[in-house]
Design a protein around this motif. Sequence first.
Motif, PDB file in Angstrom:
ATOM      1  N   LEU A 145       0.827  -1.205   0.000  1.00 32.43           N
ATOM      2  CA  LEU A 145       0.000   0.000   0.000  1.00 32.43           C
ATOM      3  C   LEU A 145       0.867   1.263   0.000  1.00 32.43           C
ATOM      4  CD1 LEU A 145      -2.834  -1.017   2.480  1.00 32.43           C
ATOM      5  CD2 LEU A 145      -2.822  -1.133  -0.014  1.00 32.43           C
ATOM      6  N   ALA A 146       1.993   1.219   0.737  1.00 33.26           N
ATOM      7  CA  ALA A 146       2.887   2.382   0.739  1.00 33.26           C
ATOM      8  C   ALA A 146       3.515   2.577  -0.641  1.00 33.26           C
ATOM      9  CB  ALA A 146       3.976   2.201   1.801  1.00 33.26           C
ATOM     10  N   ARG A 147       3.907   1.465  -1.235  1.00 36.03           N
ATOM     11  CA  ARG A 147       4.474   1.545  -2.591  1.00 36.03           C
ATOM     12  C   ARG A 147       3.425   2.065  -3.573  1.00 36.03           C
ATOM     13  NH1 ARG A 147       5.166  -1.922  -7.062  1.00 36.03           N
ATOM     14  NH2 ARG A 147       7.176  -1.639  -8.106  1.00 36.03           N
ATOM     15  N   ARG A 148       2.205   1.627  -3.351  1.00 31.59           N
ATOM     16  CA  ARG A 148       1.100   2.089  -4.203  1.00 31.59           C
ATOM     17  C   ARG A 148       0.909   3.592  -4.042  1.00 31.59           C
ATOM     18  NH1 ARG A 148      -4.163   0.755  -5.963  1.00 31.59           N
ATOM     19  NH2 ARG A 148      -5.682   2.348  -5.419  1.00 31.59           N
ATOM     20  N   ALA A 149       0.986   4.064  -2.799  1.00 28.68           N
ATOM     21  CA  ALA A 149       0.717   5.481  -2.544  1.00 28.68           C
ATOM     22  C   ALA A 149       1.838   6.385  -3.021  1.00 28.68           C
ATOM     23  CB  ALA A 149       0.471   5.690  -1.046  1.00 28.68           C
ATOM     24  N   PHE A 150       3.088   5.900  -2.973  1.00 25.87           N
ATOM     25  CA  PHE A 150       4.229   6.768  -3.264  1.00 25.87           C
ATOM     26  C   PHE A 150       4.999   6.371  -4.523  1.00 25.87           C
ATOM     27  CE2 PHE A 150       3.646   6.817   1.380  1.00 25.87           C
ATOM     28  CZ  PHE A 150       3.399   8.169   1.551  1.00 25.87           C
ATOM     29  N   SER A 151       4.524   5.373  -5.249  1.00 24.53           N
ATOM     30  CA  SER A 151       5.289   4.900  -6.407  1.00 24.53           C
ATOM     31  C   SER A 151       5.214   5.853  -7.593  1.00 24.53           C
ATOM     32  CB  SER A 151       4.781   3.520  -6.843  1.00 24.53           C
ATOM     33  OG  SER A 151       3.454   3.620  -7.357  1.00 24.53           O
ATOM     34  N   GLY A 152       4.142   6.628  -7.704  1.00 22.71           N
ATOM     35  CA  GLY A 152       3.980   7.490  -8.856  1.00 22.71           C
ATOM     36  C   GLY A 152       3.553   6.731 -10.103  1.00 22.71           C
ATOM     37  N   ARG A 153       3.052   5.504  -9.965  1.00 23.66           N
ATOM     38  CA  ARG A 153       2.635   4.687 -11.104  1.00 23.66           C
ATOM     39  C   ARG A 153       1.160   4.346 -10.979  1.00 23.66           C
ATOM     40  NH1 ARG A 153       7.721   0.384 -11.030  1.00 23.66           N
ATOM     41  NH2 ARG A 153       9.363   1.929 -11.386  1.00 23.66           N
ATOM     42  N   PHE A 154       0.576   4.005 -12.095  1.00 22.20           N
ATOM     43  CA  PHE A 154      -0.816   3.564 -12.064  1.00 22.20           C
ATOM     44  C   PHE A 154      -0.912   2.255 -11.290  1.00 22.20           C
ATOM     45  CE2 PHE A 154      -0.893   6.280 -15.860  1.00 22.20           C
ATOM     46  CZ  PHE A 154      -1.992   7.064 -15.564  1.00 22.20           C
ATOM     47  N   GLN A 155      -1.985   2.144 -10.496  1.00 22.55           N
ATOM     48  CA  GLN A 155      -2.102   0.992  -9.627  1.00 22.55           C
ATOM     49  C   GLN A 155      -3.268   0.079  -9.975  1.00 22.55           C
ATOM     50  OE1 GLN A 155       0.174   0.312  -7.252  1.00 22.55           O
ATOM     51  NE2 GLN A 155       1.295   2.114  -7.962  1.00 22.55           N
ATOM     52  N   SER A 156      -4.188   0.527 -10.811  1.00 21.59           N
ATOM     53  CA  SER A 156      -5.338  -0.318 -11.123  1.00 21.59           C
ATOM     54  C   SER A 156      -5.987   0.140 -12.417  1.00 21.59           C
ATOM     55  CB  SER A 156      -6.364  -0.282  -9.982  1.00 21.59           C
ATOM     56  OG  SER A 156      -6.949   1.009  -9.902  1.00 21.59           O
ATOM     57  N   TYR A 157      -6.779  -0.761 -12.987  1.00 18.80           N
ATOM     58  CA  TYR A 157      -7.544  -0.441 -14.189  1.00 18.80           C
ATOM     59  C   TYR A 157      -8.517   0.702 -13.918  1.00 18.80           C
ATOM     60  CZ  TYR A 157     -11.330  -0.853 -17.573  1.00 18.80           C
ATOM     61  OH  TYR A 157     -12.284  -0.586 -18.507  1.00 18.80           O
ATOM     62  N   GLU A 158      -9.150   0.674 -12.736  1.00 13.94           N
ATOM     63  CA  GLU A 158     -10.110   1.711 -12.406  1.00 13.94           C
ATOM     64  C   GLU A 158      -9.456   3.083 -12.358  1.00 13.94           C
ATOM     65  OE1 GLU A 158      -9.803  -1.108 -10.856  1.00 13.94           O
ATOM     66  OE2 GLU A 158     -11.718  -2.129 -11.213  1.00 13.94           O
ATOM     67  N   GLU A 159      -8.230   3.128 -11.894  1.00 17.18           N
ATOM     68  CA  GLU A 159      -7.528   4.407 -11.829  1.00 17.18           C
ATOM     69  C   GLU A 159      -7.257   4.952 -13.229  1.00 17.18           C
ATOM     70  OE1 GLU A 159      -3.329   6.286 -10.200  1.00 17.18           O
ATOM     71  OE2 GLU A 159      -3.866   4.211  -9.730  1.00 17.18           O
ATOM     72  N   VAL A 160      -6.805   4.098 -14.133  1.00 17.35           N
ATOM     73  CA  VAL A 160      -6.544   4.541 -15.510  1.00 17.35           C
ATOM     74  C   VAL A 160      -7.848   4.969 -16.167  1.00 17.35           C
ATOM     75  CG1 VAL A 160      -5.616   3.869 -17.752  1.00 17.35           C
ATOM     76  CG2 VAL A 160      -4.551   3.015 -15.657  1.00 17.35           C
ATOM     77  N   GLY A 212       8.789  -1.385 -21.658  1.00 19.39           N
ATOM     78  CA  GLY A 212       8.363  -2.577 -20.959  1.00 19.39           C
ATOM     79  C   GLY A 212       6.902  -2.607 -20.613  1.00 19.39           C
ATOM     80  N   ASP A 213       6.083  -1.783 -21.265  1.00 24.90           N
ATOM     81  CA  ASP A 213       4.646  -1.762 -20.970  1.00 24.90           C
ATOM     82  C   ASP A 213       3.876  -2.852 -21.714  1.00 24.90           C
ATOM     83  OD1 ASP A 213       4.901   0.288 -19.206  1.00 24.90           O
ATOM     84  OD2 ASP A 213       4.314   1.859 -20.610  1.00 24.90           O
ATOM     85  N   GLY A 214       4.551  -3.658 -22.556  1.00 22.22           N
ATOM     86  CA  GLY A 214       3.883  -4.765 -23.240  1.00 22.22           C
ATOM     87  C   GLY A 214       3.258  -4.400 -24.575  1.00 22.22           C
ATOM     88  N   LYS A 215       3.669  -3.287 -25.200  1.00 28.16           N
ATOM     89  CA  LYS A 215       3.067  -2.886 -26.469  1.00 28.16           C
ATOM     90  C   LYS A 215       3.392  -3.870 -27.587  1.00 28.16           C
ATOM     91  CE  LYS A 215       6.932   0.202 -27.599  1.00 28.16           C
ATOM     92  NZ  LYS A 215       7.460  -0.704 -28.632  1.00 28.16           N
ATOM     93  N   SER A 216       4.598  -4.449 -27.608  1.00 29.57           N
ATOM     94  CA  SER A 216       4.963  -5.398 -28.664  1.00 29.57           C
ATOM     95  C   SER A 216       4.121  -6.664 -28.570  1.00 29.57           C
ATOM     96  CB  SER A 216       6.452  -5.745 -28.568  1.00 29.57           C
ATOM     97  OG  SER A 216       7.243  -4.598 -28.776  1.00 29.57           O
ATOM     98  N   ASP A 253       0.995  -0.766 -12.441  1.00 23.69           N
ATOM     99  CA  ASP A 253       2.118  -0.857 -11.499  1.00 23.69           C
ATOM    100  C   ASP A 253       3.469  -0.717 -12.194  1.00 23.69           C
ATOM    101  OD1 ASP A 253       2.949  -0.956  -8.869  1.00 23.69           O
ATOM    102  OD2 ASP A 253       3.367  -3.093  -8.938  1.00 23.69           O
ATOM    103  N   ARG A 254       3.466  -0.232 -13.429  1.00 18.53           N
ATOM    104  CA  ARG A 254       4.730  -0.046 -14.135  1.00 18.53           C
ATOM    105  C   ARG A 254       4.765   1.306 -14.847  1.00 18.53           C
ATOM    106  NH1 ARG A 254       6.506  -4.895 -17.840  1.00 18.53           N
ATOM    107  NH2 ARG A 254       6.598  -5.828 -15.768  1.00 18.53           N
ATOM    108  N   THR A 255       3.689   1.705 -15.460  1.00 18.45           N
ATOM    109  CA  THR A 255       3.669   2.957 -16.207  1.00 18.45           C
ATOM    110  C   THR A 255       3.646   4.144 -15.250  1.00 18.45           C
ATOM    111  OG1 THR A 255       2.470   1.904 -18.023  1.00 18.45           O
ATOM    112  CG2 THR A 255       2.427   4.307 -17.930  1.00 18.45           C
ATOM    113  N   SER A 256       4.567   5.073 -15.467  1.00 15.97           N
ATOM    114  CA  SER A 256       4.652   6.275 -14.629  1.00 15.97           C
ATOM    115  C   SER A 256       3.517   7.231 -14.957  1.00 15.97           C
ATOM    116  CB  SER A 256       6.004   6.963 -14.844  1.00 15.97           C
ATOM    117  OG  SER A 256       6.006   8.252 -14.290  1.00 15.97           O
ATOM    118  N   ARG A 257       2.865   7.751 -13.933  1.00 15.13           N
ATOM    119  CA  ARG A 257       1.805   8.731 -14.157  1.00 15.13           C
ATOM    120  C   ARG A 257       2.363   9.988 -14.836  1.00 15.13           C
ATOM    121  NH1 ARG A 257       0.582   7.905  -8.264  1.00 15.13           N
ATOM    122  NH2 ARG A 257      -0.818   6.128  -8.127  1.00 15.13           N
TER     123      ARG A 257
END
Length: 797
Positions: free
Chosen positions: A532-547, A611-615, A740-744
Amino acid sequence: MTLAITEFDTKMHDSFEAGEIGAAILRRWRFIAGAAALGLVLGLYVVMTATPKFTVNGAMYLGDPAATGGNGDQGNFLTAYQNTGTVNTLVSLLQSRALVEKAILQTGLNASITPVGAAKMPYWRWKYVYGRAIDAFAPRSGTLVAQDAVISDPGSSGFGAILKFGDNGHYIATTKPTMLRKAKTLFTGVLGEPVSQAGVSFVLKSADGAVLPAAGSRYMLSVAPAKAVADQVLGGAYTATAGAGASDPTQVADLQLLWQNPYQGAAFVNQLMRDFIDMQLSWNTQSASNTEAFVTSELAKVEAQMQHADKALADYQARTGILEVSGTAQALIDQLSQYKMQQTTLELKQQALTQVLDSLRNNNGSDPYLISQIDDPVLTNLASELATAQTQLSSQSVTLTGAAPEVETAAASVASLRQSVRALLLNDQKIATRNLQNINNVITTAEETQQKMPAESLEVNALTRASDVSGRLYVMLMQKEEEAEVSKAATIVDSRIVSPAEVPLAATTPKATITILGGLILGFLFGIGTVLARRAFSGRFQSYEEVRRFAPSEIFGMVPLVPQLERNASRLSHDRQTPFSESIRMLRSTIYQSCSAPGAKVIHITSATVGDGKSTVAINLARMLAEDGKRTVLVDADLHQGRLHEFLGLPRSPGVSDYILGRTAMQYQVPGERFAIVPCGTATVNGSELVNMPSLDELFEKLKIKFDYIITDCPPLPVVADTLALARFADIVLSVVYIDRTSRHNFALHLSALRARNRPHGVIVNGVANAETVYGYAHTKRQTILTRARQIVASAL
């Protein structure tokens, strides 16, 4: 652009929904499980390496003050005043530092003496070597105890030495040798005899009292300051409480000590209870003993005077034959005797007043016998109230700080009563002095009157008077001595040891089950907290709902999170019933709806970070379009680090870069597939310049003639700016966002740059943890297991 980024970042820091948090926890279940397992291991380690500790219990009866002082008789001050102490005060005395330190020294609790090389006793050794038998801690033959161990230097942290024994209990104490320094002799000693050398004093004794250490045996002696051990004991290891509770305690105090050696602990508790009884008796009898000694000494003087007077009178009568005195002379003698007795009584009262004032001045308790001799009812009541107030103050000081209102009120009451008692004593002292002066004047007048009697009877009158006065004083002092003895006897305490401390049969700590489960739970909570701390401070998207909530573009599809074992296989998935395949089919359907105009469609697949899986999405989208009968070509437009040829097992060139540079473009048909591919081509250092050359436009024009769909794998934006140049060919740009990988922040820059190209845009959410609940309707658990098994076998072959 900066404003757009700021607005987007503001949205990203809004509160997350509970479902998003659950999805983040499910995504990191391996980490959480690892943290829980680590906590379990740490809990087990703590238990096994901990030193076992045992709770030793003892109980003692503190006496019954109400039994002697509860009749309400204010005149019987001798008992009423003496028993004003409460149970809470006695319990406080049981926890006094002086009493604890004394018991520590007597039992050797601050000294450790063990054979050199002896193994310690952690929980694992006690459990697996000794089977948790309490006898593992019992004193054995040759066990030694160091009593009354005192370090002379108050600033010392401890004393250590090696004791080497010879014959008949003689030993030599040396320093512990090190690599740089040899052992140095400190002193010599004999078992059972006091030693005071090298800044330490102690008495070394055999635990069983008989067996001497073998010649040549060596022991390690460690002595800690008694004050430091008392701090440890009073810091929570030792407690003394009255049975029913603080509001209504019983007369029975329960003593508990948590200690690593149960035998030492039992000895300490028993010694402390005995010392408490001795201390209480000593304090209660001290003042009464002083008073008794004073009366006894006065009685001896009067007795000597009486014997001398009787002998002188008998000798005079035998020599002169005068046996009686006249009636007038006898009356005067009787009167003088009464005056002398009053004089002695006043002197005793003055002595009592002086001692009570001294005791009050030194904040000591006053002797009830002395106060009874003053014969002042008001003083008796005030002294009783003062004793009660002092008891309440002592009780409150145990549980409250000095700044507490209750303590301040009690202290003010004690100070006020002390002042009142002092003023009353000074007033009584003045009155007694004046009365004594008056009685002295009366005695002087009577003696002058006696001197005027006839000469022949003057001598016999004087001798008779001396004998009579001495006799009466002797009787009075005998009575006073009996009262003092009664006062001393009344101070004998009736505290008793109810339940001596015994060696416990089981350890109190460590609590193996609770500690191990606690480690597991703490590890689990730590894992969740970290996620949860990593989720709050990672600066990355954390869920489909968030995107979905914050992306300004349409969501074209979501791709499920693929386990590490299946990621390589999913790049070209042939299983038609997996959630991954279903997600690509859903993406294909969305593209059909969005690109319904006639003619070839160019679909750019890009992302905000590497590394976002586009290929993977591009390959599988091309396959699904081809399976649906669409003529499809896959173009690797990443001229810097294109990898589509590696994923499909094809050569890199010739390809896009070769065509742009004037070489013949080669079109490869993917083996076993219905779609074609144009690789990135020969590596070049100026890829960004190539994407702006007109020959690239020619390539796309030719591909549009031959194919219905052109899937372009573009480099990540804003990592590489090529995608902006390639956007001129796109009918739609699809950005892949990996949970959990793509930077906001990068995604905000990515959207802002694409917005400037004004091309149709959509978002594909990759790595969705709960996507199986959407796409798994035709995919049973058994099918999942079989599919993964086939993939493992295929990869192994």
